[in-house]
Scaffold this motif. Structure first.
Motif, PDB file in Angstrom:
ATOM      1  N   ILE A  25      -3.279  -4.608  -3.296  1.00 52.47           N
ATOM      2  CA  ILE A  25      -2.561  -5.850  -3.573  1.00 52.47           C
ATOM      3  C   ILE A  25      -3.102  -6.893  -2.608  1.00 52.47           C
ATOM      4  O   ILE A  25      -2.946  -6.778  -1.388  1.00 52.47           O
ATOM      5  CB  ILE A  25      -1.042  -5.676  -3.389  1.00 52.47           C
ATOM      6  N   ASN A  26      -3.788  -7.874  -3.150  1.00 53.62           N
ATOM      7  CA  ASN A  26      -4.350  -8.937  -2.328  1.00 53.62           C
ATOM      8  C   ASN A  26      -3.313 -10.048  -2.157  1.00 53.62           C
ATOM      9  O   ASN A  26      -2.714 -10.492  -3.128  1.00 53.62           O
ATOM     10  CB  ASN A  26      -5.629  -9.488  -2.964  1.00 53.62           C
ATOM     11  N   LEU A  27      -3.138 -10.444  -0.919  1.00 58.24           N
ATOM     12  CA  LEU A  27      -2.215 -11.533  -0.600  1.00 58.24           C
ATOM     13  C   LEU A  27      -3.045 -12.791  -0.399  1.00 58.24           C
ATOM     14  O   LEU A  27      -4.126 -12.739   0.171  1.00 58.24           O
ATOM     15  CB  LEU A  27      -1.417 -11.192   0.663  1.00 58.24           C
ATOM     16  N   GLY A  28      -2.574 -13.898  -0.840  1.00 59.72           N
ATOM     17  CA  GLY A  28      -3.345 -15.137  -0.782  1.00 59.72           C
ATOM     18  C   GLY A  28      -3.578 -15.682   0.615  1.00 59.72           C
ATOM     19  O   GLY A  28      -4.522 -16.427   0.843  1.00 59.72           O
ATOM     20  N   PHE A  29      -2.775 -15.297   1.583  1.00 59.90           N
ATOM     21  CA  PHE A  29      -2.859 -15.889   2.914  1.00 59.90           C
ATOM     22  C   PHE A  29      -3.587 -15.027   3.942  1.00 59.90           C
ATOM     23  O   PHE A  29      -3.688 -15.403   5.099  1.00 59.90           O
ATOM     24  CB  PHE A  29      -1.444 -16.204   3.430  1.00 59.90           C
ATOM     25  N   THR A  30      -4.112 -13.871   3.516  1.00 55.11           N
ATOM     26  CA  THR A  30      -4.837 -12.998   4.437  1.00 55.11           C
ATOM     27  C   THR A  30      -5.918 -12.229   3.682  1.00 55.11           C
ATOM     28  O   THR A  30      -5.716 -11.853   2.522  1.00 55.11           O
ATOM     29  CB  THR A  30      -3.884 -12.003   5.142  1.00 55.11           C
ATOM     30  N   PRO A  31      -7.049 -11.964   4.341  1.00 53.78           N
ATOM     31  CA  PRO A  31      -8.090 -11.162   3.697  1.00 53.78           C
ATOM     32  C   PRO A  31      -7.789  -9.656   3.748  1.00 53.78           C
ATOM     33  O   PRO A  31      -8.553  -8.853   3.232  1.00 53.78           O
ATOM     34  CB  PRO A  31      -9.342 -11.500   4.512  1.00 53.78           C
ATOM     35  N   VAL A  32      -6.685  -9.278   4.374  1.00 53.01           N
ATOM     36  CA  VAL A  32      -6.307  -7.873   4.492  1.00 53.01           C
ATOM     37  C   VAL A  32      -5.384  -7.522   3.323  1.00 53.01           C
ATOM     38  O   VAL A  32      -4.294  -8.068   3.209  1.00 53.01           O
ATOM     39  CB  VAL A  32      -5.592  -7.595   5.835  1.00 53.01           C
ATOM     40  N   PRO A  33      -5.815  -6.599   2.441  1.00 53.92           N
ATOM     41  CA  PRO A  33      -4.973  -6.243   1.294  1.00 53.92           C
ATOM     42  C   PRO A  33      -3.957  -5.159   1.664  1.00 53.92           C
ATOM     43  O   PRO A  33      -4.090  -4.470   2.679  1.00 53.92           O
ATOM     44  CB  PRO A  33      -5.990  -5.691   0.291  1.00 53.92           C
ATOM     45  N   ILE A  34      -2.961  -5.009   0.819  1.00 51.93           N
ATOM     46  CA  ILE A  34      -2.024  -3.898   0.943  1.00 51.93           C
ATOM     47  C   ILE A  34      -2.661  -2.716   0.225  1.00 51.93           C
ATOM     48  O   ILE A  34      -3.004  -2.820  -0.960  1.00 51.93           O
ATOM     49  CB  ILE A  34      -0.666  -4.248   0.313  1.00 51.93           C
ATOM     50  N   VAL A  35      -2.847  -1.603   0.949  1.00 57.77           N
ATOM     51  CA  VAL A  35      -3.490  -0.412   0.390  1.00 57.77           C
ATOM     52  C   VAL A  35      -2.643   0.819   0.649  1.00 57.77           C
ATOM     53  O   VAL A  35      -1.827   0.847   1.567  1.00 57.77           O
ATOM     54  CB  VAL A  35      -4.903  -0.208   0.988  1.00 57.77           C
ATOM     55  N   LEU A  36      -2.869   1.848  -0.150  1.00 59.73           N
ATOM     56  CA  LEU A  36      -2.156   3.104   0.049  1.00 59.73           C
ATOM     57  C   LEU A  36      -2.919   4.074   0.955  1.00 59.73           C
ATOM     58  O   LEU A  36      -2.420   5.148   1.260  1.00 59.73           O
ATOM     59  CB  LEU A  36      -1.860   3.773  -1.290  1.00 59.73           C
ATOM     60  N   VAL A 123       1.244   2.884  11.713  1.00 65.65           N
ATOM     61  CA  VAL A 123       1.521   1.451  11.642  1.00 65.65           C
ATOM     62  C   VAL A 123       1.148   0.770  12.967  1.00 65.65           C
ATOM     63  O   VAL A 123       0.272  -0.090  13.000  1.00 65.65           O
ATOM     64  CB  VAL A 123       3.005   1.162  11.286  1.00 65.65           C
ATOM     65  N   LEU A 124       1.796   1.165  14.036  1.00 70.24           N
ATOM     66  CA  LEU A 124       1.576   0.501  15.323  1.00 70.24           C
ATOM     67  C   LEU A 124       0.113   0.577  15.758  1.00 70.24           C
ATOM     68  O   LEU A 124      -0.473  -0.441  16.147  1.00 70.24           O
ATOM     69  CB  LEU A 124       2.491   1.103  16.399  1.00 70.24           C
ATOM     70  N   ILE A 125      -0.488   1.745  15.694  1.00 72.08           N
ATOM     71  CA  ILE A 125      -1.890   1.888  16.100  1.00 72.08           C
ATOM     72  C   ILE A 125      -2.793   1.035  15.214  1.00 72.08           C
ATOM     73  O   ILE A 125      -3.713   0.371  15.708  1.00 72.08           O
ATOM     74  CB  ILE A 125      -2.335   3.372  16.069  1.00 72.08           C
ATOM     75  N   LEU A 126      -2.524   1.011  13.924  1.00 73.87           N
ATOM     76  CA  LEU A 126      -3.350   0.182  13.032  1.00 73.87           C
ATOM     77  C   LEU A 126      -3.232  -1.291  13.396  1.00 73.87           C
ATOM     78  O   LEU A 126      -4.226  -2.029  13.382  1.00 73.87           O
ATOM     79  CB  LEU A 126      -2.960   0.391  11.573  1.00 73.87           C
ATOM     80  N   ALA A 151       4.123  -9.642   6.903  1.00 80.62           N
ATOM     81  CA  ALA A 151       4.215  -9.401   5.463  1.00 80.62           C
ATOM     82  C   ALA A 151       4.002  -7.927   5.114  1.00 80.62           C
ATOM     83  O   ALA A 151       4.462  -7.466   4.070  1.00 80.62           O
ATOM     84  CB  ALA A 151       3.185 -10.247   4.723  1.00 80.62           C
ATOM     85  N   PHE A 152       3.343  -7.183   5.981  1.00 80.39           N
ATOM     86  CA  PHE A 152       3.049  -5.778   5.714  1.00 80.39           C
ATOM     87  C   PHE A 152       4.171  -4.833   6.141  1.00 80.39           C
ATOM     88  O   PHE A 152       4.206  -3.683   5.714  1.00 80.39           O
ATOM     89  CB  PHE A 152       1.753  -5.363   6.420  1.00 80.39           C
ATOM     90  N   ILE A 153       5.083  -5.293   6.984  1.00 76.39           N
ATOM     91  CA  ILE A 153       6.093  -4.410   7.576  1.00 76.39           C
ATOM     92  C   ILE A 153       6.985  -3.721   6.532  1.00 76.39           C
ATOM     93  O   ILE A 153       7.146  -2.494   6.586  1.00 76.39           O
ATOM     94  CB  ILE A 153       6.906  -5.147   8.658  1.00 76.39           C
ATOM     95  N   PRO A 154       7.556  -4.425   5.549  1.00 80.54           N
ATOM     96  CA  PRO A 154       8.403  -3.711   4.570  1.00 80.54           C
ATOM     97  C   PRO A 154       7.643  -2.606   3.831  1.00 80.54           C
ATOM     98  O   PRO A 154       8.137  -1.485   3.700  1.00 80.54           O
ATOM     99  CB  PRO A 154       8.861  -4.810   3.614  1.00 80.54           C
ATOM    100  N   GLY A 155       6.446  -2.917   3.375  1.00 78.36           N
ATOM    101  CA  GLY A 155       5.635  -1.917   2.674  1.00 78.36           C
ATOM    102  C   GLY A 155       5.231  -0.772   3.580  1.00 78.36           C
ATOM    103  O   GLY A 155       5.202   0.393   3.160  1.00 78.36           O
TER     104      GLY A 155
END
Length: 188
Positions: A25-36, A123-126, A151-155
């Protein structure tokens, strides 16, 4: 290294590639996508332990480095390590190691203990590895990069919960094949 260990390392490296098939899932405000794939590092550390979990990520990232498109959105090649997600990728190795390290030294691994280990390593280490690289590559301040990660915290919390539930079950199912290294941790 035993053949069985090599098989499990390869299996968990392959799992990372399979998780990349699920669209990011690509977010418009960051080049870092949400991945599994972050779930994959939690599985690797929680099930294989520190040494083999980290090794599975080294194998996976080595394949990525030589150009195999195993990252989300079919990315691969050495360039990804100097891009905005490069720090997160290096964090995969350390994260899997930390999760395994914590659990190897934990007696009676419960949901809460596994959740905390996954939260720290997955999470924290990443974030510790990813945020500074994201800030540097995108030329933003560390504080701005931290805010982007909100933005990544809930996921991430959902992924930690899923990984914790599944890892506890897989540890029980695979206990005959995979023994915890270093300490004699017990699965609850």
């Amino acid at each position: 290294m035993k053949t069985k260990d090599m098989v499990f390392v390869a299996l968990f490296a392959a799992l990372m590639g399979v998780l990349a098939l699920i669209p990011a899932i690509n977010l418009g405000f960051t080049p870092v996508p949400i991945v599994l794939q972050t779930i994959g590092i939690m599985f690797a550390g929680a099930i294989l332990g520190s040494r083999l979990g980290a090794l599975s990520q080294i194998v996976f990232l080595s394949l990525v480095a030589v150009g195999v498109p195993l990252l989300a959105n079919g990315k691969g090649g050495a360039a990804v390590f100097v891009g905005p997600t490069g720090g997160y990728l290096i964090g995969y190795i350390v994260g899997a190691f930390v999760i395994g390290f914590i659990l190897e030294r934990t007696e009676n691994v419960t949901f809460v203990k596994m959740f905390i280990a996954n939260l720290i390593g997955g999470v924290l280490i990443l974030y510790v590895f990813g945020i500074p690289v994201l800030a540097f590559v995108t030329n933003i301040s560390i504080m701005e990069a931290i805010k982007v990660n909100y933005a990544f915290i809930p996921g991430d919390l959902i992924k930690v919960t899923i990984a914790t539930i599944l890892s506890l079950r897989l540890r029980k199912a695979l206990a005959v094949y995979i023994k915890p290294h270093k300490s004699a941790s017990k699965v609850a």
